[in-house]
Design a protein around this motif. Sequence first.
Motif, PDB file in Angstrom:
ATOM      1  N   ARG A  20       0.826  -1.213   0.000  1.00  0.00           N
ATOM      2  CA  ARG A  20       0.000   0.000   0.000  1.00  0.00           C
ATOM      3  C   ARG A  20       0.858   1.261   0.000  1.00  0.00           C
ATOM      4  N   ALA A  21       1.935   1.246   0.773  1.00  0.00           N
ATOM      5  CA  ALA A  21       2.822   2.406   0.822  1.00  0.00           C
ATOM      6  C   ALA A  21       3.484   2.636  -0.529  1.00  0.00           C
ATOM      7  N   ALA A  22       3.898   1.550  -1.183  1.00  0.00           N
ATOM      8  CA  ALA A  22       4.517   1.676  -2.503  1.00  0.00           C
ATOM      9  C   ALA A  22       3.517   2.218  -3.518  1.00  0.00           C
ATOM     10  N   ASN A  23       2.292   1.711  -3.475  1.00  0.00           N
ATOM     11  CA  ASN A  23       1.257   2.212  -4.383  1.00  0.00           C
ATOM     12  C   ASN A  23       0.966   3.682  -4.125  1.00  0.00           C
ATOM     13  N   ALA A  42      -6.827   9.011  -0.906  1.00  0.00           N
ATOM     14  CA  ALA A  42      -7.680   7.914  -0.460  1.00  0.00           C
ATOM     15  C   ALA A  42      -8.690   7.538  -1.545  1.00  0.00           C
ATOM     16  N   ALA A  43      -9.260   8.544  -2.194  1.00  0.00           N
ATOM     17  CA  ALA A  43     -10.239   8.274  -3.254  1.00  0.00           C
ATOM     18  C   ALA A  43      -9.599   7.533  -4.420  1.00  0.00           C
ATOM     19  N   GLU A  44      -8.398   7.940  -4.792  1.00  0.00           N
ATOM     20  CA  GLU A  44      -7.706   7.305  -5.913  1.00  0.00           C
ATOM     21  C   GLU A  44      -7.339   5.861  -5.587  1.00  0.00           C
ATOM     22  N   LEU A  45      -6.962   5.611  -4.336  1.00  0.00           N
ATOM     23  CA  LEU A  45      -6.556   4.271  -3.930  1.00  0.00           C
ATOM     24  C   LEU A  45      -7.737   3.377  -3.579  1.00  0.00           C
ATOM     25  N   THR A  51      -6.812   5.326   6.935  1.00  0.00           N
ATOM     26  CA  THR A  51      -5.749   4.409   6.515  1.00  0.00           C
ATOM     27  C   THR A  51      -4.666   5.146   5.743  1.00  0.00           C
ATOM     28  N   VAL A  52      -5.077   6.040   4.863  1.00  0.00           N
ATOM     29  CA  VAL A  52      -4.105   6.816   4.092  1.00  0.00           C
ATOM     30  C   VAL A  52      -3.285   7.713   5.008  1.00  0.00           C
ATOM     31  N   TYR A  53      -3.930   8.304   6.006  1.00  0.00           N
ATOM     32  CA  TYR A  53      -3.185   9.145   6.953  1.00  0.00           C
ATOM     33  C   TYR A  53      -2.125   8.334   7.697  1.00  0.00           C
ATOM     34  N   HIS A  54      -2.447   7.110   8.083  1.00  0.00           N
ATOM     35  CA  HIS A  54      -1.466   6.257   8.753  1.00  0.00           C
ATOM     36  C   HIS A  54      -0.245   6.042   7.856  1.00  0.00           C
ATOM     37  N   LEU A  55      -0.500   5.751   6.596  1.00  0.00           N
ATOM     38  CA  LEU A  55       0.601   5.531   5.655  1.00  0.00           C
ATOM     39  C   LEU A  55       1.392   6.818   5.433  1.00  0.00           C
TER      40      LEU A  55
END
Length: 265
Positions: A20-23, A42-45, A51-55
Amino acid sequence: MSGTAPTGPRTGTRIQSVTRAANLLMLIASLPEHERSAPRLAAELGTSVPTVYHLLNTLVDAKLLTRDERKQYRFGFAMEVLSVAYAQQTVPPPELLTPLKRITEVTGESAYLSAWRSGNPVVLARLEGTHAVQVTNLRPGYRGAANARASGKVLLAFAEPGDRDRYLAVHGLERMTDRTIIDADVFAEELARVAKQGYATDVEEFSDGVACIAVPIWSGGILMGSYTISAPVERYRRRRADYLERLREAVEMLAEPEHGEAAGN
């Protein structure tokens, strides 16, 4: 410990959070700087904003990303270190060599992989074809006369303007044959044509009796390099359309999704 030994690069556990981080990093690289907010990412992924904030926070702590006053994310200092190391690396990524091999198999011609390295369009790999008559006038590591080479034209045409201008300011337009373009205005028109049509050619511009055709390699909107087919002029004229189709198929191979599962987080 028991079990079967790994047999290839796709064997073994995959860590989902690393994937997920690489993506996420690849997505950031493909978006304009003003569109890199957490909600947009977040929308794109297709995942949640928390979850995106954590990454993102983890990547900021690692200095791979920074967050500006507009709450947009940009690449950080550690990414600069990685990008410089990559730009100095002369061994091409294995993922780019499989399509190169396919080109030689289906056309029988010599094929090249070129990319920007340390401010120069450099030949990274060359594979010989199977035809009795071959042209092998370039070797890995060659970095001259980009204006006379199909691959050089592609890399210059699709480069960032600053990179292109710096290269031309240092190297100028080198004459290799009587057909080489050395007029600055004519060459600018040539690069514009390459950018519009999506490929470049050189017919005896670099070497008498030799013609080449090249296409850009894109990944996530980033120019990764160029694939080139080189052939004797007469054979090139008969098969030019086929060569272009095979080059484009090679680039499409890179867009095919990898199969494998990620596990854990």
